[in-house]
Scaffold this active site. Structure first.
Site, PDB file in Angstrom:
ATOM      1  N   LYS A  13      -2.849  -0.986  -6.566  1.00 25.49           N
ATOM      2  CA  LYS A  13      -4.300  -1.333  -6.418  1.00 25.49           C
ATOM      3  C   LYS A  13      -4.848  -0.002  -6.095  1.00 25.49           C
ATOM      4  O   LYS A  13      -5.736   0.213  -6.829  1.00 25.49           O
ATOM      5  CB  LYS A  13      -4.456  -2.369  -5.281  1.00 25.49           C
ATOM      6  CG  LYS A  13      -3.894  -3.888  -5.642  1.00 25.49           C
ATOM      7  CD  LYS A  13      -4.460  -4.796  -5.029  1.00 25.49           C
ATOM      8  CE  LYS A  13      -3.745  -4.660  -3.399  1.00 25.49           C
ATOM      9  NZ  LYS A  13      -2.507  -4.999  -3.225  1.00 25.49           N
ATOM     10  N   ARG A  88      -8.852 -11.366  -0.026  1.00 23.76           N
ATOM     11  CA  ARG A  88      -7.488 -11.570  -0.287  1.00 23.76           C
ATOM     12  C   ARG A  88      -7.266 -12.978   0.188  1.00 23.76           C
ATOM     13  O   ARG A  88      -6.052 -13.569   0.598  1.00 23.76           O
ATOM     14  CB  ARG A  88      -6.853 -10.831   1.143  1.00 23.76           C
ATOM     15  CG  ARG A  88      -5.727  -9.856   0.490  1.00 23.76           C
ATOM     16  CD  ARG A  88      -5.294  -9.104   1.587  1.00 23.76           C
ATOM     17  NE  ARG A  88      -4.156  -8.246   1.675  1.00 23.76           N
ATOM     18  CZ  ARG A  88      -4.089  -7.014   1.190  1.00 23.76           C
ATOM     19  NH1 ARG A  88      -5.030  -6.473   0.809  1.00 23.76           N
ATOM     20  NH2 ARG A  88      -2.918  -6.564   1.538  1.00 23.76           N
ATOM     21  N   ARG A 167       4.996  -9.647   3.703  1.00 30.19           N
ATOM     22  CA  ARG A 167       3.797  -9.570   2.961  1.00 30.19           C
ATOM     23  C   ARG A 167       3.777 -10.229   1.619  1.00 30.19           C
ATOM     24  O   ARG A 167       2.820 -10.483   1.333  1.00 30.19           O
ATOM     25  CB  ARG A 167       3.425  -7.975   2.933  1.00 30.19           C
ATOM     26  CG  ARG A 167       3.004  -7.186   3.828  1.00 30.19           C
ATOM     27  CD  ARG A 167       3.290  -5.811   3.570  1.00 30.19           C
ATOM     28  NE  ARG A 167       2.581  -4.826   2.766  1.00 30.19           N
ATOM     29  CZ  ARG A 167       3.031  -3.715   2.241  1.00 30.19           C
ATOM     30  NH1 ARG A 167       4.078  -3.326   2.898  1.00 30.19           N
ATOM     31  NH2 ARG A 167       2.327  -3.359   1.474  1.00 30.19           N
TER      32      ARG A 167
HETATM   33  P1  ADP Z   1      -0.972  -3.957   0.441  1.00 31.70           P
HETATM   34  O1  ADP Z   1      -1.935  -4.486  -0.511  1.00 31.70           O
HETATM   35  O2  ADP Z   1       0.086  -2.829  -0.080  1.00 31.70           O
HETATM   36  O3  ADP Z   1      -0.212  -4.804   1.385  1.00 31.70           O
HETATM   37  P2  ADP Z   1      -2.984  -2.836   2.275  1.00 31.70           P
HETATM   38  O4  ADP Z   1      -3.000  -1.235   2.530  1.00 31.70           O
HETATM   39  O5  ADP Z   1      -4.007  -3.294   1.180  1.00 31.70           O
HETATM   40  O6  ADP Z   1      -1.509  -3.101   1.717  1.00 31.70           O
HETATM   41  O7  ADP Z   1      -3.125  -3.635   3.638  1.00 31.70           O
HETATM   42  C1  ADP Z   1      -2.566  -3.527   4.796  1.00 31.70           C
HETATM   43  C2  ADP Z   1      -2.659  -4.556   5.879  1.00 31.70           C
HETATM   44  O8  ADP Z   1      -4.124  -4.528   6.110  1.00 31.70           O
HETATM   45  C3  ADP Z   1      -2.577  -5.964   5.504  1.00 31.70           C
HETATM   46  O9  ADP Z   1      -1.155  -6.388   5.625  1.00 31.70           O
HETATM   47  C4  ADP Z   1      -3.352  -6.654   6.396  1.00 31.70           C
HETATM   48  O10 ADP Z   1      -2.856  -6.904   7.787  1.00 31.70           O
HETATM   49  C5  ADP Z   1      -4.434  -5.844   6.398  1.00 31.70           C
HETATM   50  N1  ADP Z   1      -5.525  -6.165   5.290  1.00 31.70           N
HETATM   51  C6  ADP Z   1      -5.885  -5.561   4.575  1.00 31.70           C
HETATM   52  N2  ADP Z   1      -7.174  -5.949   3.744  1.00 31.70           N
HETATM   53  C7  ADP Z   1      -7.093  -7.165   4.124  1.00 31.70           C
HETATM   54  C8  ADP Z   1      -7.966  -8.477   3.897  1.00 31.70           C
HETATM   55  N3  ADP Z   1      -8.654  -8.346   2.946  1.00 31.70           N
HETATM   56  N4  ADP Z   1      -7.424  -9.373   4.703  1.00 31.70           N
HETATM   57  C9  ADP Z   1      -6.783  -9.435   5.481  1.00 31.70           C
HETATM   58  N5  ADP Z   1      -5.972  -8.548   6.087  1.00 31.70           N
HETATM   59  C10 ADP Z   1      -6.193  -7.363   5.345  1.00 31.70           C
END
Ligand code: ADP
Length: 218
Positions: A13, A88, A167
């Site tokens: 992404k 999400r 995750r």
């Molecule tokens: P990935 O998509 O590779 O798991 P991200 O960098 O997008 O990693 O997200 C890392 C962490 O940040 C998630 O595991 C969560 O804890 C938090 N996070 C990011 N975006 C959201 C979201 N939209 N809602 C809830 N938690 C989020």
């Protein structure tokens, strides 16, 4: 143009959000990056979200929605944007619908085995944010050193195998239901399937652009 890049952890992404941001000259925002930098700076928000990031759990919707709203309200983001990692949950998607209109959702579909290979070998430059893989392309020219700025690469704490598994569980339970949500809304929902561990970024970006043209998003 307002785009959402959607997909499981490791689907690319962030990589494609950056490519498309350059193509369309609009900003990309990754909620994960915002939270990581807040944790690093030790801010109040950072203190609140640290425990979720460490364990691979989702930050509560109210906090994420509020963070995104602030970002969307900035004038420089009014020309269009790319969201990476938001929404999400179905609740977040509803909150987003109340804030603005989304033109298309790009769903990056990658098999789980490929995702584990990508994530567990992923390394990141702390200075410029460039993403490498120690087993597959893009490999750094010199081990553990960023090609662009010479900084020592690091592994995200949540890219350890135990947290990767959590995750995926969270993705399946809380995020995957969004596919149904967007399909039911007849949103322009474009699925890009990618089975390669080290897909060529430029080629995949061209495929995305082509699919967007076909879907009349462009
Ligand atoms: P990935 O998509 O590779 O798991 P991200 O960098 O997008 O990693 O997200 C890392 C962490 O940040 C998630 O595991 C969560 O804890 C938090 N996070 C990011 N975006 C959201 C979201 N939209 N809602 C809830 N938690 C989020």
């Amino acid at each position: 143009m307002n785009l959402v890049i959607f997909g499981p952890p490791g689907a690319g992404k962030g990589t494609y959000a950056a490519e498309l941001a350059e193509q369309f000259d609009i900003p990309a925002i990754a909620t994960g990056d915002i939270f990581r930098s807040e944790v690093k700076s030790g801010s109040e928000l950072g203190k609140k979200v640290a425990v979720y990031l460490q364990s691979g759990k989702l930050v509560p919707d109210e906090i994420v929605d509020e963070t995104l709203k602030k970002w969307l309200n900035k004038p420089e983001n009014h020309r269009g944007f790319i969201l990476d990692g938001y929404p999400r949950t179905v609740e977040q998607a509803q909150a987003l619908d109340a804030m603005t209109k989304i033109d298309a959702i790009l769903n990056m579909a990658v098999p789980e085995l490929v995702l584990v290979e990508r994530l567990s070998n992923r390394r990141i430059c702390p200075v410029c944010g460039a993403i490498y893989n120690i087993k597959y392309s893009p490999k750094p020219k010199v081990d553990s050193i960023c090609d662009k700025c010479g900084a020592a690469l690091y592994q995200r704490p949540d890219d350890r195998i135990e947290v990767i598994k959590e995750r995926f569980e969270v993705y399946k339970k809380q995020t995957q239901p969004l596919i149904k949500y967007y399909k039911a809304k007849k949103a322009k929902f474009i699925t890009i399937v990618n089975r390669q561990v080290d897909a060529d970024i430029k080629i995949v970006t061209r495929r995305i652009m082509w699919r967007m043209k076909q879907a009349r998003v462009l």
